[in-house]
Structure formats: C-alpha cells, structure tokens
Motif scaffolding. Structure first.
Motif, PDB file in Angstrom:
ATOM      1  N   GLN A  93       0.833  -1.200   0.000  1.00 57.04           N
ATOM      2  CA  GLN A  93       0.000   0.000   0.000  1.00 57.04           C
ATOM      3  C   GLN A  93       0.869   1.251   0.000  1.00 57.04           C
ATOM      4  N   GLN A  97       0.552   3.859  -3.079  1.00 55.04           N
ATOM      5  CA  GLN A  97       0.016   5.184  -2.759  1.00 55.04           C
ATOM      6  C   GLN A  97       1.118   6.209  -2.495  1.00 55.04           C
ATOM      7  N   VAL A 148      -5.564  -7.995  -5.432  1.00 55.55           N
ATOM      8  CA  VAL A 148      -6.340  -6.760  -5.322  1.00 55.55           C
ATOM      9  C   VAL A 148      -5.808  -5.708  -6.294  1.00 55.55           C
ATOM     10  N   ARG A 152      -7.133  -4.467 -10.598  1.00 52.14           N
ATOM     11  CA  ARG A 152      -7.252  -3.045 -10.917  1.00 52.14           C
ATOM     12  C   ARG A 152      -6.386  -2.682 -12.123  1.00 52.14           C
ATOM     13  N   SER A 218      -7.711   6.439  -6.890  1.00 52.17           N
ATOM     14  CA  SER A 218      -8.941   6.580  -6.111  1.00 52.17           C
ATOM     15  C   SER A 218     -10.225   6.371  -6.912  1.00 52.17           C
ATOM     16  N   LEU A 220     -11.278   4.552  -9.340  1.00 45.43           N
ATOM     17  CA  LEU A 220     -11.792   3.246  -9.767  1.00 45.43           C
ATOM     18  C   LEU A 220     -12.801   2.675  -8.784  1.00 45.43           C
ATOM     19  N   ASP A 221     -12.652   3.029  -7.517  1.00 42.46           N
ATOM     20  CA  ASP A 221     -13.541   2.490  -6.485  1.00 42.46           C
ATOM     21  C   ASP A 221     -14.809   3.314  -6.296  1.00 42.46           C
ATOM     22  N   MET A 222     -14.946   4.386  -7.049  1.00 41.96           N
ATOM     23  CA  MET A 222     -16.068   5.301  -6.839  1.00 41.96           C
ATOM     24  C   MET A 222     -17.124   5.179  -7.927  1.00 41.96           C
TER      25      MET A 222
END
Length: 259
Positions: A93, A97, A148, A152, A218, A220-222
């Motif tokens: 992570q 990030q 995960v 993506r 960010s 992609l998850d929204m």
C-alpha cells in the motif's frame, strides 16, 4: 540510515532502492520487507527526491518469499501470520500510494511476491529474458494481496489467467497484458530508466505527479458521479497551487518551467 539487505542511493533527484540479497535471488523475508518500508519512507520524506527506482542486484529481480521464511511461516500461529501479512500489506500500500513516482527496473525474473512488487509500481521496464508470474497456487498458497492490485491494473480476465494458472510469462507477454510498461534490451535498460526518471524530474511538477497518482488510484472504487466530483475538486484546488501558476506563466511567456 543503515541497511543490510538493500542499497539506498540518491542522485539527480532519483532515489534508487536495490534489493541486495543476490545469493537468495533477492527473495523476500520479514527483515527485507521492513527495510523496504524504511527506504520508501526515507525517500518520501526527502525533498531532494522526486522519483524512486526499485531494482534487484544479481540475476533476479526478486524470487518471492525465501525458503527459510516459508518454513518459519508453517510454525506460526494464525495471529503471527496475520501480523506478517499485514506488514506486507503495509509495504504494498505504501508503494502503490506513494507521493512520488515509483519505477521498477526488472533485469531478471520477478516471481510471486517479486512480481507483486512490479505490479504495484507506477511504471515498470523489463529485459526480454525476464519471466514474471504469480506461482503461489502451485505450492498450495494464494496470491492474496497482489490480486487486489492486479485486477485493478489489468482487468479481471487477465488477472484470473495469471493468478489461477500460476504460469510464468515472458516479458513481452507481460507487456501485452499491461502488467509492465515496456520491454527494454538488457544493454540499454539502465539508461532507459534513467532517461524516464530524468524526464519526470525535469518535465513535470512534483505536485501534479502526486495529485495525478492520487486521482488514478482513487476513482476506480467510486461511482462515476463521485469520481467526477472528486476530479473537479482536485482540478480547482490544483489551479491555486504555486506549481500551476508557475507552469501557466511559463507557458504564456513561451518559457520552459523549472521543476
């Protein structure tokens, strides 16, 4: 900061982190994961660093978890293994990030956890001879954390193929899948990565790179509406940043901004 399992160097605004266990094919263990976390934290806090290059010393980029480490895991309790998994989660992570662009320079095989490291880098360049893959299912393990990020990055279909078969693929196939950025001959990969890093350092705003990474990671998850709202807000706030003002002024003056 002293490191025993990796080499940390900074030159020309590029921090190079080199896995330094060539006798173990740069295999991962708890100590190396901890040192990688420390090195990426160090690079993140250094204003003199704008780009990070991750590579391995010797014939392999990284062969995944080392055998002694795997043997120890069999003796662990569930709580021990969860803590260990969470340490690797924190590293992945952190890289994914990270405020600064991370480039993988893959000059040898990247297998299992090693391929996981390549997966989470922003850009990755590999020599034609490098093989890559997630072999965990072949030893009764699972490619848990990397799945995960891989879904993506390359989509569910390609991810299922690589994760379920556990097969190693050549660098060219990895590039076709979108797993890596490009395949570069061994004799020129170091120069190519250096040129890409230099271009990022001199041709792009550090703030713009940081915010663009955040946006890409960010949205992609929204839901679409939320993602667009976030993008609009980032757009507005970036216009007020000193880098944007400097860049626009330089453009209007027909000058090259100094980043």
């Amino acid at each position: 900061m002293e490191f025993s399992l990796l080499i940390y160097e900074v030159a020309n605004r590029v921090a190079t982190i080199t896995l330094n266990r060539p006798e173990k094919r740069n295999a991962l263990n708890g100590a190396l994961v901890a040192e990688l976390q420390q090195a990426f934290t160090l690079a993140g806090a250094d204003d003199a660093v704008k780009v990070i290059v991750l590579k391995g010393k010797g014939e392999a980029f990284c062969a995944g978890a080392d055998l002694e480490y795997l043997q120890q895991l069999q003796k662990n309790t569930y709580e021990d293994n969860l803590a260990d998994s969470q340490a690797l989660l924190s590293l992945m992570q952190q890289i994914y990030q990270h405020d600064k662009v991370v480039i993988a320079q893959v000059e040898g095989h990247a297998i299992a956890g090693g391929c996981g490291l390549v997966t989470i880098c922003d850009l990755s360049f590999a020599v034609p001879e490098a093989l890559m893959g997630y072999t965990e299912v072949r030893i009764g393990f699972i490619p848990a954390l990397v799945s995960v990020f891989l879904v993506r990055k390359i989509g569910e279909g390609r991810a299922r193929e690589l994760l379920l078969t556990g097969k190693l693929v050549a660098a060219e196939k990895a590039a076709q899948h979108g797993l890596i950025t490009a395949v570069i001959p061994a004799e020129s990969i170091a120069a190519h990565v250096a040129k890409v890093a230099e271009g990022l350092c001199t041709e792009a705003s550090a703030h713009s790179l940081k915010v663009t990474k955040l946006l890409v990671g960010s949205v992609l998850d929204m839901p679409l509406e939320n993602a667009l709202e976030m993008a609009a807000k980032m757009n507005a706030s970036t216009r007020e940043h000193a880098d944007c003002k400097q860049g626009i002024q330089a453009f209007l003056n027909k000058e090259k901004p100094i980043w």
